[in-house]
Design an enzyme around this catalytic site. Structure first.
Site, short mmCIF file in Angstrom:
data_model
loop_
_atom_site.label_atom_id
_atom_site.label_comp_id
_atom_site.label_asym_id
_atom_site.label_seq_id
_atom_site.Cartn_x
_atom_site.Cartn_y
_atom_site.Cartn_z
N GLU A 173 34.86 38.11 30.06
CA GLU A 173 35.88 37.83 29.04
C GLU A 173 37.24 38.00 29.69
OE1 GLU A 173 35.27 36.36 26.25
OE2 GLU A 173 33.20 36.41 26.92
N CYS A 185 44.82 40.64 25.17
CA CYS A 185 44.35 39.31 25.58
C CYS A 185 44.63 38.31 24.48
CB CYS A 185 42.87 39.36 25.90
SG CYS A 185 41.92 40.14 24.61
P1 NDP Z 1 41.80 43.09 35.95
O1 NDP Z 1 41.07 41.82 36.08
O2 NDP Z 1 42.87 43.38 36.91
O3 NDP Z 1 40.79 44.33 36.01
C1 NDP Z 1 39.69 44.45 35.14
C2 NDP Z 1 38.65 45.34 35.78
O4 NDP Z 1 38.14 44.69 36.94
C3 NDP Z 1 39.21 46.67 36.26
O5 NDP Z 1 38.26 47.68 36.07
C4 NDP Z 1 39.42 46.41 37.74
O6 NDP Z 1 39.45 47.56 38.54
C5 NDP Z 1 38.21 45.56 38.05
N1 NDP Z 1 38.31 44.79 39.29
C6 NDP Z 1 39.44 44.43 39.95
N2 NDP Z 1 39.11 43.74 41.08
C7 NDP Z 1 37.77 43.65 41.09
C8 NDP Z 1 36.84 43.06 41.99
N3 NDP Z 1 37.22 42.39 43.07
N4 NDP Z 1 35.51 43.18 41.72
C9 NDP Z 1 35.08 43.83 40.61
N5 NDP Z 1 35.93 44.44 39.74
C10 NDP Z 1 37.25 44.33 39.97
O7 NDP Z 1 42.34 43.12 34.44
P2 NDP Z 1 43.21 44.23 33.74
O8 NDP Z 1 42.51 45.55 33.77
O9 NDP Z 1 44.58 44.13 34.26
O10 NDP Z 1 43.16 43.76 32.21
C11 NDP Z 1 44.03 42.82 31.68
C12 NDP Z 1 43.38 41.45 31.64
O11 NDP Z 1 42.22 41.51 30.81
C13 NDP Z 1 44.26 40.40 30.99
O12 NDP Z 1 44.14 39.20 31.72
C14 NDP Z 1 43.68 40.25 29.59
O13 NDP Z 1 43.95 39.01 28.99
C15 NDP Z 1 42.22 40.45 29.87
N6 NDP Z 1 41.49 40.86 28.67
C16 NDP Z 1 40.61 39.97 28.09
C17 NDP Z 1 39.96 40.29 26.91
C18 NDP Z 1 38.99 39.34 26.27
O14 NDP Z 1 38.21 39.76 25.41
N7 NDP Z 1 38.99 38.07 26.63
C19 NDP Z 1 40.19 41.58 26.24
C20 NDP Z 1 41.10 42.46 26.96
C21 NDP Z 1 41.71 42.09 28.14
P3 NDP Z 1 40.87 48.24 38.92
O15 NDP Z 1 41.45 48.70 37.65
O16 NDP Z 1 40.48 49.30 39.86
O17 NDP Z 1 41.68 47.15 39.56
#
Ligand code: NDP
Length: 516
Positions: free
Chosen positions: A287, A321
């Site tokens: 998502e 989001c």
């Molecule tokens: P990120 O994509 O930066 O991170 C999400 C998670 O993925 C974190 O736990 C992060 O770890 C991890 N991650 C980062 N790099 C990798 C990798 N290479 N492999 C596996 N895991 C990885 O998103 P944000 O946390 O910044 O969240 C905001 C985003 O989420 C926005 O784009 C928002 O729109 C979206 N979102 C979507 C929703 C939906 O239902 N569609 C709901 C809520 C948010 P780390 O923190 O250590 O980088």
């Protein structure tokens, strides 16, 4: 087991003195606990490690909300192996029993509601109301998925066939990697985790690195309920190491991810590889982000439209989001809408959200702060700044609510997810033009229309291509069980969290036929 029908958790009314007092006490309690250490949990045991994550208060980055021990590739492997071992027994536990753990967790969370919300105020910069809604949604997920799992545990009805009895059953998948975002550190993390385990899977949970304290508290709550060791393993740490390893491990059967489009795409690619020793194709639920639009059509209730725009665009600093980042306004009422909008935005209070009166708090991190300000600079070149456009002086990552007008629908600020308090206003010739502009994005998460024209509403219902469509109301704040949530296109795999089919994503089906 007879359960009462699902009901959404009530939000707290902070105008009542008693509730306000309770939240103030919780904030004091969390403040007093700053610097507490939180362990990794693997196989039911707590561990420290040499990888220390200092989770800082974005309103005052000198303050350390908590110190969380993190993992690395080896620790991630160990966690997956523990989850794999625990799956053996957990997968045979009845759905009723598994559901009981969720219901117990919901009741603990209800008792610790203000403490969890207060932690989000300090760790994620949420306002009281936003934090309270996040905690309430986490409780809702636990209650809703507990009931849903029980209903899936019954053998499903099939058409009869002579001399045979056919059975159709949902069974778990295996070990899941749960990778959570920081923006709903309680609700989304709890939703994805509880759905995975209640369906008989075991999991490794990696919280976002900006909000590991909320994650640790929630993982501990699940263990307080007596969850068997290894069913849920908690491994904070960088996405680039821990996250990637969880995705790649050959024992990982599925990945449940919520986050940005960039990382979602990366995970999708990595999960498509069949690693050595892997016996299945991994299932991936991603998502991702949005570039959500609200169409302001003529005629409509402009005051209501402005109120909804403000809530959708600037609630939680635009870091949802579902947030509205484009308002597409038909020419004929552009001037009156803009006048009311600028008046309303002028009244928004920005400051540390431990003070109840502040509507907007800090953005989540230095990285987010720099990224948003960079987009504001781009906006200043691409469009006309109508409000805000600056950071707020002093400590903390505060940014003014910002509005750009004269935005071209193809401008970067109208196409790319900024994930901050920045709203682009796009003028459209008429409703047809507005609808075309609204759809012109690679995303498809939320969208809405303010209109009193029934024909336009019905067309938008059909043609506005988003997973969650709202009419004459704000476009944020989906309720579990009431407004199942998830988007199309680059917004994700449309999992519809909080919906009747969500748990199917965590299960596979078995058809059995017995000749009689
Ligand atoms: P990120 O994509 O930066 O991170 C999400 C998670 O993925 C974190 O736990 C992060 O770890 C991890 N991650 C980062 N790099 C990798 C990798 N290479 N492999 C596996 N895991 C990885 O998103 P944000 O946390 O910044 O969240 C905001 C985003 O989420 C926005 O784009 C928002 O729109 C979206 N979102 C979507 C929703 C939906 O239902 N569609 C709901 C809520 C948010 P780390 O923190 O250590 O980088």
């Amino acid at each position: 087991m007879e359960l009462l029908p699902f009901k959404n958790e009530k939000l707290t009314d902070f105008t009542i003195d008693e509730n306000k007092e309770a939240m103030m006490q919780a904030l004091e309690g969390v403040l007093a606990s700053f610097g507490t250490e939180y362990s990794l949990i693997i196989g039911g045991k707590e561990y420290t490690s040499e990888h220390i994550i200092e989770s800082r208060n974005p309103a005052n980055p000198d303050e350390i909300v908590g110190v969380v021990y993190g993992g690395d590739k080896h620790i991630a492997n160990e966690a997956i192996e523990n989850a794999h071992e625990a799956f053996e027994e957990w997968s045979w536990i009845s759905a009723e029993k598994r559901a009981m753990y969720l219901l117990k967790a919901a009741s603990i969370l209800r008792k610790r509601k203000h403490e969890i919300s207060a932690t989000m105020v300090y760790e994620a910069g949420k306002s009281w109301a936003e934090a309270d809604a996040d905690t309430a949604e986490a409780i809702d997920f636990l209650e809703y998925y507990a009931r849903s799992a029980i209903s899936y545990s019954k053998d499903q009805e099939l058409y009869p066939y002579p001399d045979e009895v056919s059975t159709y059953r949902y069974i778990p998948l295996g070990v899941g990697a749960i990778i959570a975002p920081w923006n709903f550190p309680a609700a989304i993390l709890t939703g994805m985790t509880s759905a995975a385990i209640v369906t008989g899977n075991t999991a490794v949970l990696k919280p976002a690195s900006d909000t590991p304290v909320v994650g640790a508290k929630l993982a501990n709550i699940l263990y307080e309920c007596g969850l068997p060791p290894g069913v849920l393993n908690f491994v904070p740490g960088p996405g680039s190491t821990v996250g990637e390893q969880l995705v790649k491990h050959n024992l990982t059967r599925f990945i449940s991810f919520t986050g940005s489009m960039k990382i979602g795409k990366r995970i999708y690619e990595m999960a498509s590889v069949v690693w050595e020793g892997q016996k299945w194709l991994k299932r991936v639920v991603t998502e991702m982000g949005g570039k959500n639009a609200l169409i302001i059509d003529d005629p409509c209730d402009i005051t209501a439209a402005v109120k909804a725009t403000v809530a959708s665009a600037f609630g939680y600093q635009g870091q949802k989001c579902s947030a509205c980042s484009r308002a597409i306004v038909v020419e004929s009422l552009y001037n009156s809408y803009m006048k009311e909008l600028l008046d309303a935005v002028g009244k928004i209070t920005v400051g540390p959200t431990n003070m109840h009166e502040n509507y907007m708090g800090p953005v989540s991190s230095k990285e987010a702060f720099d990224k948003i300000l960079h987009y504001i600079d781009i906006g200043k070149k691409e469009a006309t700044l109508a409000h805000g456009g600056n950071s707020v002086k002093g400590v903390g990552y505060f940014i003014e609510p910002t509005i750009f007008v004269d935005v071209d629908p193809m401008a970067r600020i109208a196409q790319e997810e900024i994930f901050g308090p920045v709203l682009s206003i796009i003028k459209s010739k008429d409703f047809n033009d507005a609808l075309a502009i609204a759809n012109y994005t690679t995303y498809g998460l939320t969208g809405g229309i303010f209109s009193n024209n029934r024909r336009h509403i019905e067309r938008a219902k059909k043609e506005f291509h988003v997973g969650n469509f709202y009419i004459n109301r704000k476009i944020t704040g989906a309720l579990v069980g009431v407004q199942p949530f998830g988007g199309y296109n680059m917004s994700g795999t449309c999992s519809k969290a909080g919906g009747p089919e969500y748990l199917q994503l965590f299960m596979q089906t078995k058809s059995m036929v017995e000749r009689i």
